[in-house]
Design an enzyme around this catalytic site. Structure first.
Site, PDB file in Angstrom:
ATOM      1  N   ASN A  90       1.285  -1.287  -0.011  1.00 42.61           N
ATOM      2  CA  ASN A  90       0.211   0.126  -0.048  1.00 42.61           C
ATOM      3  C   ASN A  90       0.966   1.052  -0.064  1.00 42.61           C
ATOM      4  O   ASN A  90       0.674   2.362  -0.702  1.00 42.61           O
ATOM      5  CB  ASN A  90      -0.782  -0.098   1.621  1.00 42.61           C
ATOM      6  CG  ASN A  90      -1.941  -1.085   0.928  1.00 42.61           C
ATOM      7  OD1 ASN A  90      -2.146  -1.366  -0.117  1.00 42.61           O
ATOM      8  ND2 ASN A  90      -2.736  -0.952   2.233  1.00 42.61           N
ATOM      9  N   ARG A 417      -9.860  -4.245 -14.736  1.00 38.61           N
ATOM     10  CA  ARG A 417      -8.879  -5.616 -14.513  1.00 38.61           C
ATOM     11  C   ARG A 417      -8.990  -6.746 -14.362  1.00 38.61           C
ATOM     12  O   ARG A 417     -10.567  -7.111 -14.070  1.00 38.61           O
ATOM     13  CB  ARG A 417      -8.902  -4.834 -12.319  1.00 38.61           C
ATOM     14  CG  ARG A 417      -7.762  -3.620 -12.813  1.00 38.61           C
ATOM     15  CD  ARG A 417      -7.436  -3.661 -11.601  1.00 38.61           C
ATOM     16  NE  ARG A 417      -7.762  -2.041 -10.905  1.00 38.61           N
ATOM     17  CZ  ARG A 417      -6.412  -0.947 -11.191  1.00 38.61           C
ATOM     18  NH1 ARG A 417      -5.444  -1.365 -11.638  1.00 38.61           N
ATOM     19  NH2 ARG A 417      -6.485   0.037 -10.534  1.00 38.61           N
ATOM     20  N   ARG A 447      -4.505   1.583 -13.627  1.00 31.79           N
ATOM     21  CA  ARG A 447      -3.574   2.004 -13.383  1.00 31.79           C
ATOM     22  C   ARG A 447      -2.931   0.434 -12.943  1.00 31.79           C
ATOM     23  O   ARG A 447      -3.095  -0.012 -11.932  1.00 31.79           O
ATOM     24  CB  ARG A 447      -2.875   2.573 -11.753  1.00 31.79           C
ATOM     25  CG  ARG A 447      -1.826   3.030 -11.176  1.00 31.79           C
ATOM     26  CD  ARG A 447      -2.152   4.261 -10.368  1.00 31.79           C
ATOM     27  NE  ARG A 447      -1.802   5.207 -10.532  1.00 31.79           N
ATOM     28  CZ  ARG A 447      -3.012   6.506 -10.584  1.00 31.79           C
ATOM     29  NH1 ARG A 447      -3.549   6.427  -8.908  1.00 31.79           N
ATOM     30  NH2 ARG A 447      -3.162   8.026 -10.593  1.00 31.79           N
ATOM     31  N   HIS A 477     -14.159   3.006 -16.037  1.00 29.72           N
ATOM     32  CA  HIS A 477     -14.617   2.243 -14.946  1.00 29.72           C
ATOM     33  C   HIS A 477     -15.737   0.832 -14.380  1.00 29.72           C
ATOM     34  O   HIS A 477     -15.972  -0.105 -12.994  1.00 29.72           O
ATOM     35  CB  HIS A 477     -14.165   3.049 -13.930  1.00 29.72           C
ATOM     36  CG  HIS A 477     -13.459   2.737 -12.067  1.00 29.72           C
ATOM     37  ND1 HIS A 477     -14.277   3.411 -11.017  1.00 29.72           N
ATOM     38  CD2 HIS A 477     -12.354   1.569 -12.293  1.00 29.72           C
ATOM     39  CE1 HIS A 477     -13.999   2.261 -10.046  1.00 29.72           C
ATOM     40  NE2 HIS A 477     -12.722   1.798 -10.272  1.00 29.72           N
ATOM     41  N   TYR A 510     -12.205  -9.702  -1.654  1.00 30.68           N
ATOM     42  CA  TYR A 510     -13.028  -8.534  -2.040  1.00 30.68           C
ATOM     43  C   TYR A 510     -14.481  -8.426  -1.901  1.00 30.68           C
ATOM     44  O   TYR A 510     -14.729  -9.333  -2.093  1.00 30.68           O
ATOM     45  CB  TYR A 510     -12.972  -7.727  -3.184  1.00 30.68           C
ATOM     46  CG  TYR A 510     -11.407  -7.293  -3.901  1.00 30.68           C
ATOM     47  CD1 TYR A 510     -10.079  -7.667  -3.160  1.00 30.68           C
ATOM     48  CD2 TYR A 510     -11.339  -5.934  -4.837  1.00 30.68           C
ATOM     49  CE1 TYR A 510      -8.753  -7.143  -3.271  1.00 30.68           C
ATOM     50  CE2 TYR A 510     -10.333  -5.387  -5.353  1.00 30.68           C
ATOM     51  CZ  TYR A 510      -8.720  -5.705  -4.181  1.00 30.68           C
ATOM     52  OH  TYR A 510      -7.016  -5.641  -4.577  1.00 30.68           O
ATOM     53  N   ARG A 606     -14.106   2.628   3.283  1.00 31.39           N
ATOM     54  CA  ARG A 606     -13.163   1.962   4.307  1.00 31.39           C
ATOM     55  C   ARG A 606     -11.111   2.725   4.131  1.00 31.39           C
ATOM     56  O   ARG A 606     -10.254   2.269   4.932  1.00 31.39           O
ATOM     57  CB  ARG A 606     -12.683   0.750   3.158  1.00 31.39           C
ATOM     58  CG  ARG A 606     -11.837  -0.516   3.362  1.00 31.39           C
ATOM     59  CD  ARG A 606     -11.661  -0.720   1.905  1.00 31.39           C
ATOM     60  NE  ARG A 606     -11.150  -0.197   0.490  1.00 31.39           N
ATOM     61  CZ  ARG A 606     -10.183  -0.550   0.010  1.00 31.39           C
ATOM     62  NH1 ARG A 606      -8.801  -0.153   0.349  1.00 31.39           N
ATOM     63  NH2 ARG A 606     -10.146   0.207  -1.114  1.00 31.39           N
ATOM     64  N   HIS A 634     -14.535  -2.815  -0.439  1.00 29.79           N
ATOM     65  CA  HIS A 634     -15.243  -2.868  -1.824  1.00 29.79           C
ATOM     66  C   HIS A 634     -16.046  -2.108  -2.536  1.00 29.79           C
ATOM     67  O   HIS A 634     -16.019  -1.022  -3.189  1.00 29.79           O
ATOM     68  CB  HIS A 634     -14.528  -3.078  -2.672  1.00 29.79           C
ATOM     69  CG  HIS A 634     -14.364  -3.062  -3.806  1.00 29.79           C
ATOM     70  ND1 HIS A 634     -14.088  -3.141  -5.329  1.00 29.79           N
ATOM     71  CD2 HIS A 634     -12.989  -2.178  -4.049  1.00 29.79           C
ATOM     72  CE1 HIS A 634     -14.056  -2.211  -5.976  1.00 29.79           C
ATOM     73  NE2 HIS A 634     -12.870  -2.136  -5.236  1.00 29.79           N
TER      74      HIS A 634
END
Length: 723
Positions: A90, A417, A447, A477, A510, A606, A634
Site C-alpha cells: 500500500n 482489471r 493503473r 470504470h 474483495y 474503508r 469494496h
C-alpha cells in the site's frame, strides 16, 4: 470528406467517423446542473473554513489501520504477517502515485492549496513525517512477530543464526541458482552510477583493492526471480540478501569487501499519456510503461547501519532529499511476507472459507448447473454479495453460459482489471469465435494493470471481438455486462451491474455487490450506455441509472436534499453511505447541510474520508466508521430513507473527484424490497453499538472499538449455515 477513428481514452470505434467528431466528455455525457442550496444554507456550511480533512493524510491513517491489524494479537499469526506485507505494498503505491504527483505539481508551480487548507509543501512535509513514523512502527511490529512465529515453529533468521548444514545448503543454492543471474555493477571513471529500478531491493557494496587500497562502490540487485525468504528446511527461512551478502567474494574475486548494506528506491511510476487515436494510444502507453521504470526517485529506504559516506553517495546520485531518506532496521521490503503467510499452516490462518452458490442460482437435483437465464428470468433480480456468494457460479457462469448458448446473439462487457488466466476473457473469445457479436470496453489505463490489459485487448481483437477503449478523457470504470438473447417471446436483455471488477481471483478476497437482472428498464439504460461508450450516441438520459460524469454527483446531492425535506416534514429520513473513499467537497457539503438540519448520517468508509464528523454546529449527527478484515470492503452503497420509501443505489462510483468527473461510472437503483433489506442488514451490523470497527474523530484520528460483532465473521458464519 476526411474520415478518422474517434479516440477515446480507451478504444477504437467499430467504424470510421468524421474527423471533427471528436467530443469532450461533457458533450458525450450530459451533465445535470448541480443542485444549489439557498444562500443562507450554503453560508451556514461555508462558515466552517476547516471543514475538510486532508485526503493524503487520511489515506496514511487508512494504512495505519492496516498496520493495526498486523498488531492485533487476536488475529491468526500468519494473517498478521500478511497485513505487514499489505501495508508495505500500500505504502509503495502511495509514494509512487500520490507523493510523486504532489512533488511534480510543486516542482511545476501548479500546486494549489488543498481543500483542507494546507499548502502543498505542508502536505508533503506531513506525509514524509507520518510515513516515517508508520514505517518504523511496522519494523517494531515485525520484530515482535519474529519470536511469536518462532513459538509456532516458523523461524525467520539471519545468516549468523544458521547452523553449518543450513549454511552449506545456502552455499550450494547460491552457487547453482543465484550466482549465475547476478550482475554486479561497479562505479568508477569507466562505469557511471547504475540505474536503480523502482522497488528493487539492492546491496550497496564498498570493495577495496588489496594492493593500492582504492575503494569502489558497487551495486548488486537482489533478483526478484527467487523467493524473498529462502527456505532451509523445517520452516526456517533466511532473507535472500543475506545469502548473497555472505558470498560477495565470488562476485568480486581478489577484492576486499569493506561494507555491505541494503537499500531500496521508490520512483514516480504514474503514467502520463496524451490521447490521440486508439492505435497510437496503445503504442504511446506501451512506450510510457517503459518510461515508468525511469521515473524520478521519491523515497530511499536504507538499512539503518549504513555509513554516512555510502548514504551521501546514494542521496546525491538518486536526487532525493534528506527528508525522503528512511533509515530502517533490516530486512527492508516486507512484501515477501506474503509467501510466509501462505505456508500450509491452517492453525495460523483464517479458517478455510469456500463461497457458496446464491440460493436463487443454486443447482437443482441434477448433475448439471442451473440455467442462469431461467433463474434470472424467474426471479427478475438476483442480488449477489461476494465473496460470500460465489463469483464462479454466478457472474462467471453467466458469461460462460452466454458464450455457449446458441440463443444468445450478443455480449457486451466492460473490463477494468481481470486475472491473468481469466475465464471471463476465454468465454468472450469463445463467444466471438462462435459467431456472436461481442463488444468489450477495455480500460487499458487501469493503473499498474496496463501491460496486462494491452495484452488482453490484442488477444480479444484477434479473436474477432469488437474492442473499444472508451471515451476521450475518461477512464471506463463501470462494471457492466449485458447479454442479448432471443427467446420465444422476443429479444430479452440480461444485465449484470456490479461494484467490483470481473476478476475471479480478487472476487474471493474483495467484498462486492452485484445485480443480475432481466429488468427491461435497466437493460434499456445499459444498452444506451454501451452505445455511448462504443459509438457517438447522444442519448444520455437514464431512468434506472446514475451515470458519471453526468448525473452521479447531482443525483446524490439531490437525494441528500430530499432527505432534508423529508426530515423537516416529519417523514422518515436518514442517509447511509458505504464507499472506499469520501472526498468530493460538493457531496460532503450536502451531507453537512443534512446534519445541520438534523438528518442522521452514517458513513462506512474503508479508506480516505475528508469529512469531519461530530463537529458542533456542522456535523453533529454524522457518524463515520471503517471496517477492515480478511476481505477488502469494496462495495459502494448509497441508501436513503426517502420518506419511508427507501432508495438504495449500488455501483462503481466512489465519492471522489476522479470518479465523478473523470471516469465513466454507474450506479443502479435496486428495484426489489428484499434486496434493500439485505443491504440494510449489512449496514445495521456495521453500525451496531457493539460492532468491531474504527471510529473517526473530528480531528481525523481513527480509534478502534473492538466489539462483539465482527461484520465479516458474521457473514461468513451465515454462509456456512446456508450450505
Amino acid at each position: 470528406m476526411s474520415l478518422s477513428i474517434p479516440q477515446a481514452s480507451e478504444s477504437l470505434d467499430d467504424g470510421p467517423v468524421e474527423s471533427d467528431a471528436l467530443m469532450h466528455p461533457s458533450e458525450t455525457f450530459d451533465v445535470d446542473p448541480p443542485y444549489v442550496p439557498n444562500h443562507s444554507e450554503l453560508a451556514a456550511v461555508e462558515a466552517f473554513e476547516e471543514r475538510f480533512l486532508d485526503r493524503e493524510l487520511s489515506w496514511l491513517r487508512f494504512n495505519q489501520r492496516v498496520l493495526e491489524l498486523a498488531e492485533d494479537p487476536a488475529l491468526p499469526m500468519l494473517e498478521r504477517a500478511r497485513f505487514l506485507a499489505i501495508f508495505t505494498s500500500n505504502l509503495d503505491e502511495f509514494f509512487m502515485v500520490r507523493v510523486a504527483g504532489l512533488k511534480r505539481r510543486i516542482a511545476a508551480g501548479v500546486a494549489v492549496r488543498a481543500a483542507s487548507g494546507l499548502r502543498p509543501r505542508e502536505v508533503l512535509d506531513a506525509i514524509l513525517n507520518e510515513a516515517g513514523q508508520l514505517m518504523r512502527r511496522q519494523c517494531e511490529v515485525f520484530a515482535d512477530l519474529i519470536p511469536a512465529l518462532q513459538g509456532e515453529g516458523i523461524e525467520l533468521v539471519r545468516w549468523d543464526q544458521l547452523d553449518k548444514e543450513e549454511q552449506k545448503f545456502c552455499k550450494k543454492f547460491f552457487k547453482e541458482r543465484v550466482f549465475p543471474v547476478l550482475t554486479p555493477l561497479a562505479v568508477d571513471p569507466a562505469h557511471p552510477f547504475p540505474y536503480i529500478s523502482g522497488l528493487s531491493l539492492n546491496l550497496a557494496v564498498i570493495v577495496r583493492h588489496p594492493k593500492n587500497g582504492t575503494e569502489h562502490f558497487a551495486r548488486v540487485k537482489v533478483p526478484q526471480t527467487f523467493t524473498r525468504f529462502v527456505s532451509v528446511g523445517n520452516q526456517r527461512f533466511v532473507p535472500l540478501e543475506d545469502v548473497i551478502g555472505e558470498h560477495l567474494k565470488r562476485l568480486f574475486p581478489g577484492m576486499e569487501i569493506v561494507a555491505t548494506h541494503t537499500f531500496r528506491v521508490t520512483r514516480n511510476e504514474d503514467l502520463e499519456v496524451e490521447e490521440d487515436d486508439a492505435e497510437n494510444l496503445l503504442k504511446a502507453l506501451e512506450k510510457e510503461l517503459l518510461r515508468r521504470r525511469f521515473g524520478p526517485a521519491v523515497r530511499l529506504e536504507v538499512e539503518e547501519t549504513m555509513d554516512s559516506r555510502m548514504l551521501d553517495l546514494l542521496v546525491s546520485e538518486l536526487g532525493v532529499s534528506q527528508a525522503e531518506v528512511y533509515r530502517l532496521p533490516a530486512p527492508l521490503d516486507l512484501r515477501g511476507l506474503h509467501a510466509i503467510a501462505d505456508l500450509p499452516r491452517d492453525d495460523l490462518q483464517y479458517p478455510t472459507f469456500v463461497p457458496t452458490t446464491h440460493p436463487q442460482l443454486a443447482e437443482v437435483e441434477s448433475s448439471s448447473p442451473v440455467d442462469i437465464f431461467d433463474a434470472v428470468r424467474k426471479h427478475g433480480n438476483v442480488l449477489l454479495h461476494h465473496p460470500y456468494d460465489s463469483f464462479a457460479t454466478s457472474v462467471q457462469r453467466f458469461i460462460e453460459q452466454a458464450a455457449a448458448d446458441p440463443h444468445v446473439l450478443a455480449i457486451k462487457q466492460t473490463l477494468y482489471r481481470t486475472s491473468g488466466d481469466s475465464p471471463i476473457i476465454d468465454a468472450l473469445i469463445d463467444a466471438a469465435e462462435a459467431g456472436k457479436q461481442v463488444l468489450v470496453i477495455v480500460e487499458i489505463k487501469a493503473r499498474f494493470d496496463e501491460q496486462a490489459n494491452i495484452r488482453w485487448a490484442r488477444k480479444l481483437e484477434q479473436a474477432g471481438c469488437h474492442v473499444v477503449y472508451g471515451v476521450v478523457g475518461l477512464k471506463t470504470h463501470c462494471k457492466l455486462s449485458m447479454v442479448v438473447r432471443e427467446e420465444p417471446d422476443g429479444i430479452r436483455r440480461y444485465t449484470h451491474i456490479g461494484t467490483g471488477n470481473y476478476n475471479p481471483k480478487t472476487a474471493r478476497l474483495y467484498e462486492d455487490l452485484g445485480l443480475l437482472t432481466s429488468d427491461e428498464a435497466i437493460g434499456e439504460d445499459v444498452a444506451h450506455l454501451f452505445n455511448n461508450l462504443s459509438g457517438i450516441s447522444r442519448n444520455a438520459s437514464y431512468e434506472q441509472l446514475l451515470v458519471a460524469p453526468g448525473t452521479v454527483r447531482s443525483g446524490l446531492v439531490e437525494q441528500i436534499h430530499a432527505e432534508i425535506d423529508h426530515h423537516r416534514a416529519g417523514r422518515p429520513a436518514g442517509i447511509r453511505l458505504k464507499a472506499n473513499s469520501v472526498v468530493d467537497e460538493a457531496v460532503i457539503d450536502a451531507l453537512y447541510l443534512a446534519s445541520q438540519a438534523g438528518v442522521r448520517v452514517q458513513l462506512l468508509v474503508r479508506g480516505i474520508c475528508a469529512l469531519r464528523p461530530g463537529v458542533a454546529g456542522l456535523s453533529e449527527t454524522i457518524e463515520v466508521r471503517s471496517v477492515l478484515g480478511r476481505f477488502l470492503e469494496h462495495s459502494r452503497v448509497y441508501s436513503f430513507e426517502n420518506g419511508g420509501e427507501r432508495r438504495v443505489w449500488i455501483g462503481s462510483a466512489d465519492v471522489m473527484h476522479r470518479n465523478l468527473d473523470r471516469r465513466v461510472e454507474v450506479l443502479v437503483r435496486l428495484p426489489d424490497g428484499a434486496h434493500l433489506e439485505r443491504v440494510d442488514d449489512v449496514l445495521d451490523m456495521a453500525f451496531a453499538p457493539d460492532a468491531d470497527a474504527w471510529h473517526l474523530a473530528p480531528d481525523g484520528t481513527w480509534t478502534r472499538h473492538q466489539g462483539t460483532i465482527h461484520l465479516q465473521e458474521r457473514l461468513v458464519e451465515r454462509q456456512r449455515r446456508r450450505r
